[in-house]
Design a protein around this motif. Structure first.
Motif, PDB file in Angstrom:
ATOM      1  N   LYS A  10       0.840  -1.188   0.000  1.00 20.30           N
ATOM      2  CA  LYS A  10       0.000   0.000   0.000  1.00 20.30           C
ATOM      3  C   LYS A  10       0.881   1.245   0.000  1.00 20.30           C
ATOM      4  O   LYS A  10       1.900   1.295   0.691  1.00 20.30           O
ATOM      5  N   LEU A  11       0.503   2.239  -0.783  1.00 25.17           N
ATOM      6  CA  LEU A  11       1.178   3.534  -0.758  1.00 25.17           C
ATOM      7  C   LEU A  11       0.389   4.455   0.157  1.00 25.17           C
ATOM      8  O   LEU A  11      -0.824   4.572   0.040  1.00 25.17           O
ATOM      9  N   VAL A  12       1.094   5.080   1.097  1.00 21.06           N
ATOM     10  CA  VAL A  12       0.474   6.040   2.005  1.00 21.06           C
ATOM     11  C   VAL A  12       1.255   7.346   1.928  1.00 21.06           C
ATOM     12  O   VAL A  12       2.350   7.396   1.367  1.00 21.06           O
ATOM     13  N   ARG A  13       0.708   8.382   2.506  1.00 20.00           N
ATOM     14  CA  ARG A  13       1.386   9.677   2.533  1.00 20.00           C
ATOM     15  C   ARG A  13       2.332   9.708   3.727  1.00 20.00           C
ATOM     16  O   ARG A  13       1.946   9.392   4.848  1.00 20.00           O
ATOM     17  N   CYS A  14       3.562  10.092   3.487  1.00 19.12           N
ATOM     18  CA  CYS A  14       4.557  10.216   4.552  1.00 19.12           C
ATOM     19  C   CYS A  14       4.111  11.348   5.486  1.00 19.12           C
ATOM     20  O   CYS A  14       3.841  12.459   5.031  1.00 19.12           O
ATOM     21  N   PRO A  15       4.016  11.093   6.801  1.00 16.48           N
ATOM     22  CA  PRO A  15       3.570  12.137   7.719  1.00 16.48           C
ATOM     23  C   PRO A  15       4.532  13.319   7.825  1.00 16.48           C
ATOM     24  O   PRO A  15       4.131  14.395   8.240  1.00 16.48           O
ATOM     25  N   ALA A  16       5.784  13.133   7.453  1.00 14.52           N
ATOM     26  CA  ALA A  16       6.764  14.209   7.575  1.00 14.52           C
ATOM     27  C   ALA A  16       6.815  15.098   6.332  1.00 14.52           C
ATOM     28  O   ALA A  16       6.734  16.317   6.439  1.00 14.52           O
ATOM     29  N   CYS A  17       6.941  14.485   5.146  1.00 12.66           N
ATOM     30  CA  CYS A  17       7.136  15.289   3.931  1.00 12.66           C
ATOM     31  C   CYS A  17       5.928  15.297   3.002  1.00 12.66           C
ATOM     32  O   CYS A  17       5.867  16.104   2.087  1.00 12.66           O
ATOM     33  N   GLY A  18       4.989  14.386   3.224  1.00 16.82           N
ATOM     34  CA  GLY A  18       3.797  14.333   2.384  1.00 16.82           C
ATOM     35  C   GLY A  18       3.983  13.547   1.103  1.00 16.82           C
ATOM     36  O   GLY A  18       3.059  13.418   0.313  1.00 16.82           O
ATOM     37  N   PRO A  31       5.616   4.428   8.927  1.00 15.39           N
ATOM     38  CA  PRO A  31       4.900   4.998   7.791  1.00 15.39           C
ATOM     39  C   PRO A  31       5.675   6.090   7.063  1.00 15.39           C
ATOM     40  O   PRO A  31       5.159   6.708   6.142  1.00 15.39           O
ATOM     41  N   PHE A  32       6.918   6.345   7.492  1.00 18.67           N
ATOM     42  CA  PHE A  32       7.716   7.382   6.836  1.00 18.67           C
ATOM     43  C   PHE A  32       8.343   6.832   5.565  1.00 18.67           C
ATOM     44  O   PHE A  32       8.538   5.631   5.429  1.00 18.67           O
ATOM     45  N   CYS A  33       8.700   7.733   4.652  1.00 21.83           N
ATOM     46  CA  CYS A  33       9.260   7.294   3.373  1.00 21.83           C
ATOM     47  C   CYS A  33      10.752   7.011   3.464  1.00 21.83           C
ATOM     48  O   CYS A  33      11.303   6.302   2.633  1.00 21.83           O
ATOM     49  N   SER A  34      11.415   7.555   4.482  1.00 18.25           N
ATOM     50  CA  SER A  34      12.863   7.392   4.576  1.00 18.25           C
ATOM     51  C   SER A  34      13.323   7.534   6.026  1.00 18.25           C
ATOM     52  O   SER A  34      12.563   7.983   6.900  1.00 18.25           O
ATOM     53  N   GLU A  35      14.566   7.190   6.255  1.00 14.06           N
ATOM     54  CA  GLU A  35      15.149   7.350   7.582  1.00 14.06           C
ATOM     55  C   GLU A  35      15.198   8.827   7.963  1.00 14.06           C
ATOM     56  O   GLU A  35      14.993   9.192   9.119  1.00 14.06           O
ATOM     57  N   ARG A  36      15.464   9.682   6.988  1.00 12.97           N
ATOM     58  CA  ARG A  36      15.530  11.118   7.249  1.00 12.97           C
ATOM     59  C   ARG A  36      14.208  11.641   7.790  1.00 12.97           C
ATOM     60  O   ARG A  36      14.178  12.352   8.806  1.00 12.97           O
ATOM     61  N   CYS A  37      13.095  11.280   7.141  1.00 17.24           N
ATOM     62  CA  CYS A  37      11.779  11.745   7.600  1.00 17.24           C
ATOM     63  C   CYS A  37      11.452  11.180   8.984  1.00 17.24           C
ATOM     64  O   CYS A  37      10.904  11.878   9.832  1.00 17.24           O
ATOM     65  N   LYS A  38      11.818   9.945   9.220  1.00 16.26           N
ATOM     66  CA  LYS A  38      11.593   9.329  10.534  1.00 16.26           C
ATOM     67  C   LYS A  38      12.356  10.089  11.615  1.00 16.26           C
ATOM     68  O   LYS A  38      11.820  10.396  12.675  1.00 16.26           O
ATOM     69  N   ASN A  39      13.617  10.419  11.334  1.00 14.75           N
ATOM     70  CA  ASN A  39      14.438  11.130  12.312  1.00 14.75           C
ATOM     71  C   ASN A  39      13.980  12.566  12.524  1.00 14.75           C
ATOM     72  O   ASN A  39      14.074  13.094  13.637  1.00 14.75           O
ATOM     73  N   LEU A  40      13.492  13.217  11.474  1.00  7.27           N
ATOM     74  CA  LEU A  40      12.955  14.570  11.634  1.00  7.27           C
ATOM     75  C   LEU A  40      11.753  14.558  12.571  1.00  7.27           C
ATOM     76  O   LEU A  40      11.602  15.423  13.439  1.00  7.27           O
ATOM     77  N   ASP A  41      10.880  13.563  12.414  1.00  5.72           N
ATOM     78  CA  ASP A  41       9.710  13.440  13.268  1.00  5.72           C
ATOM     79  C   ASP A  41      10.128  13.144  14.707  1.00  5.72           C
ATOM     80  O   ASP A  41       9.611  13.750  15.652  1.00  5.72           O
ATOM     81  N   LEU A  42      11.074  12.247  14.891  1.00 10.93           N
ATOM     82  CA  LEU A  42      11.561  11.919  16.229  1.00 10.93           C
ATOM     83  C   LEU A  42      12.172  13.151  16.891  1.00 10.93           C
ATOM     84  O   LEU A  42      11.944  13.421  18.072  1.00 10.93           O
ATOM     85  N   GLY A  43      12.926  13.923  16.123  1.00 15.21           N
ATOM     86  CA  GLY A  43      13.527  15.144  16.655  1.00 15.21           C
ATOM     87  C   GLY A  43      12.493  16.166  17.083  1.00 15.21           C
ATOM     88  O   GLY A  43      12.653  16.850  18.099  1.00 15.21           O
ATOM     89  N   ALA A  44      11.405  16.266  16.329  1.00 15.51           N
ATOM     90  CA  ALA A  44      10.336  17.199  16.687  1.00 15.51           C
ATOM     91  C   ALA A  44       9.668  16.783  17.997  1.00 15.51           C
ATOM     92  O   ALA A  44       9.344  17.626  18.836  1.00 15.51           O
ATOM     93  N   TRP A  45       9.471  15.482  18.178  1.00 17.56           N
ATOM     94  CA  TRP A  45       8.913  15.005  19.449  1.00 17.56           C
ATOM     95  C   TRP A  45       9.889  15.252  20.595  1.00 17.56           C
ATOM     96  O   TRP A  45       9.497  15.684  21.683  1.00 17.56           O
ATOM     97  N   ALA A  46      11.168  14.977  20.369  1.00 14.66           N
ATOM     98  CA  ALA A  46      12.167  15.127  21.426  1.00 14.66           C
ATOM     99  C   ALA A  46      12.325  16.580  21.853  1.00 14.66           C
ATOM    100  O   ALA A  46      12.567  16.867  23.027  1.00 14.66           O
ATOM    101  N   SER A  47      12.162  17.508  20.917  1.00 12.01           N
ATOM    102  CA  SER A  47      12.290  18.928  21.249  1.00 12.01           C
ATOM    103  C   SER A  47      10.957  19.531  21.690  1.00 12.01           C
ATOM    104  O   SER A  47      10.866  20.739  21.901  1.00 12.01           O
ATOM    105  N   GLU A  48       9.950  18.686  21.831  1.00 12.39           N
ATOM    106  CA  GLU A  48       8.609  19.080  22.251  1.00 12.39           C
ATOM    107  C   GLU A  48       7.953  20.075  21.298  1.00 12.39           C
ATOM    108  O   GLU A  48       7.184  20.942  21.711  1.00 12.39           O
TER     109      GLU A  48
END
Length: 69
Positions: A10-18, A31-48
């Motif tokens: 299934k193709l879904v929309r990446c929550p980070a980049c769309g 559900p992210f398209c890449s490691e970069r998008c996954k890490n950007l999302d994790l960083g946003a959570w970590a920085s609140e």
């Protein structure tokens, strides 16, 4: 399911980049398209950066149960 049958992914929309993201076993970052998008999302959570908006009590409001005061 036989070994010759294709695995439907299934193709879904990446929550980070769309962008398009494969939601299947071959995408380790789903559900992210890449490691970069996954890490950007994790960083946003970590920085609140992701917060649920709430109303803060007024400064003069007491804390705790008002019945106990």
């Amino acid at each position: 399911m036989t070994m010759d049958s294709p695995i439907l992914e299934k193709l879904v929309r990446c929550p980070a980049c769309g962008g398009d993201s494969v939601y299947g076993p071959r995408n380790l970052f789903r559900p992210f398209c890449s490691e970069r998008c996954k890490n950007l999302d994790l960083g946003a959570w970590a920085s609140e950066s992701f917060r649920v908006p709430t109303e803060a009590p007024p400064d003069e409001a007491p804390f705790g149960d008002p019945k106990l005061q």
